[in-house]
Design an enzyme around this catalytic site. Sequence first.
Site, PDB file in Angstrom:
ATOM      1  N   SER A 176       0.852  -1.195   0.000  1.00  0.00           N
ATOM      2  CA  SER A 176       0.000   0.000   0.000  1.00  0.00           C
ATOM      3  C   SER A 176       0.880   1.234   0.000  1.00  0.00           C
ATOM      4  CB  SER A 176      -0.887   0.008   1.250  1.00  0.00           C
ATOM      5  OG  SER A 176      -1.542   1.251   1.410  1.00  0.00           O
ATOM      6  N   TYR A 188      -2.669  -0.909  10.477  1.00  0.00           N
ATOM      7  CA  TYR A 188      -2.676  -1.223   9.042  1.00  0.00           C
ATOM      8  C   TYR A 188      -1.383  -0.742   8.379  1.00  0.00           C
ATOM      9  CZ  TYR A 188      -4.102  -1.092   4.123  1.00  0.00           C
ATOM     10  OH  TYR A 188      -4.169  -1.258   2.762  1.00  0.00           O
TER      11      TYR A 188
END
Length: 687
Positions: free
Chosen positions: A564, A577
């Site tokens: 990401s 995350y």
Amino acid sequence: MHSTETNSKATNDDVAALIARSNRLGSDPKNTNYAGGNTSAKGTDLDPVTGEEVELLWVKGSGGDLGTLQPKGLAALRLDRLRALEGVYPGVEHEDEMVAAFDYCLHGKGGAAPSIDTAMHALVEQPHVDHLHPDAGIAIATAADGEELTRRIYGEQVVWVPWRRPGFQLGLDIRDIQRANPGAIGCVLGGHGITAWGSTSDEAEANSLWIIRTAEAFLAEHGSAEPFGAPLEGFGPLPEAERRERAAQLAAHVRGIASLDRPMVGHFTDADVVLDFLAHDAHPRLAALGTSCPDHFLRTKVKPLVLDLPADAPLERAVERLRELHQAYRADYAAYYDAHATDDSPAMRGADPAIVLVPGVGMFSFGKDKQTARVAGEFYINAINVMRGAESVSTYTPISDAEKFRIEYWSLEEAKLQRMPKPRSHAGRVALITGAASGIGKAIATRLAADGACVVIADLELEKAQAAAAELGSTDVAIGVQCDVTKAEQVQAAVDATVLAFGGVDLVVNNAGLSLSRSLLETSEADWDLQHDVMAKGSFLVSRAAARALIDQGMGGDIVYISSKNAVFAGPNNIAYSATKADQAHQVRLLAAELGQHGVRVNGINPDGVVRGSGIFAGGWGASRAEVYGVKEEELGKYYAGRTLLGLEVLPENVANAVSVLTGPDLSHTTGLHVPVDSGVAAAFLR
């Protein structure tokens, strides 16, 4: 003369009856193998130029399958012109030239290309003809005393035709034998199969089935109980669970052996017929003789590689012995080629085995794709059945290696191979994708399947994984497996399922994930552990299990992490995350450095804000992030796009495109790279 309407109806009826008969015969593997054999019908149609009736032959075209044959798979030819070719036939030394002449006999445009067996169907003087490859019929055809057995079984109703390579001369041979034996309903073709005929479509079908069933009954009544000899101590089947475990342990090694010349996809079966064959002492002798029917050995090669160790041999010794046997196999195949090749023979296509037999475990078969690999295995089972039948009443005696070579390296076969379309970018590759039942993972699976890869969709829910796989095609294209990536045993089971389904693995995508959008103070220890278990630990477990198979294969490969932009960009309320994404990003670098010596490339992709189709966003993450940014959830994708340099929303397909490029041939020298797929987030630029 019939009216146009009457004649058209007769033509349609002839074709419909031929298709129905073909489908019935081809749907039963006792009658013929996949894509094997051909059928025909003779009838009349109007010549659109003269308006006069002409006699036609409709015959299954080259490469078609009887069980699924449709009218477009037929070739339609003028019978008078086909039969007139006898007057210009230059003799058996030049009979390959006759195939090109079939094009001048076609009736109209469209339809399939005429096969080499067209002459057989045209020259036999009966309206309906079937040429089939039944196991029982080939057993008689490959028996040492096949001609005598044919007389004993059928009397004068079925006639023996000595082996001849398919072509115009074989058609003349059968025509002459039919004329000399007007009471015959068909023939046994030495080393090959059967041909039957009839005055009606139903009669031809009935005659074909009678020849086959009569051979089956004869073998059942007169065959010996142990045609494969005495049981071999230690070569019997392992218990099922142990057998499958050993097969999974061997699969990658075996695929590497079968793929030295070019990458192959594999198929595994532990069918009883294979295990029984390998459990008896005649199997080394019979396997060395090779297959006989041309349809068989064109897919299985002339003979298999057979492991000569008992079923419970140590794994390390089995692997070592397979490699030794592989070298001997390649030398033997090269000697076979050199012994029979002529100056105008095509170049040797490869010396690796297409069939690998492991006593107590089963059979691995290989081909350019899964269907080809599976069919090769089915054909070798046909060959085992043929050997059983022939050995039960006589001695199995296939055609000579010289004749096999004339088929395998036939100029017509070579021309057919040269006409094959160029393979797609990922043809012959096997991909395992985690979290692939939806969102980014599903888009990646869809793209890789479109690129020609075999795909394994791993997901927490088996039904969803299987449904997503079914959308991509048959199990020759994709399968779905259940996998919780936080559990090592489930990860290993997914890798085992992959190598058993497709022979090995080439491309692994770590995509499984979840996200909890919470601030530091709101993030619990359980939240932190869950986030890291799924993505950091899960990616590690998947990469570790897959790396073992990749290294065992010795074929290189790819591992891709769907990380990401959060791996490098610090955003609010996202500590668990983003931290685990940073962990994944560094795993890419670490594994690229470690696995490069094995030819395994490891790369990452950093998407941003893939909202549409995302399971993560649909599961509450979208609402949380929308609240953080002060926008409506349905406007989140637009919000993410608005903060990028390109102003474009990132879709799952954009990530899938990046995976395709990273793992394709154009970036073969790239590893350790992170590719942003974020439409340009300046704060996430890599530096």
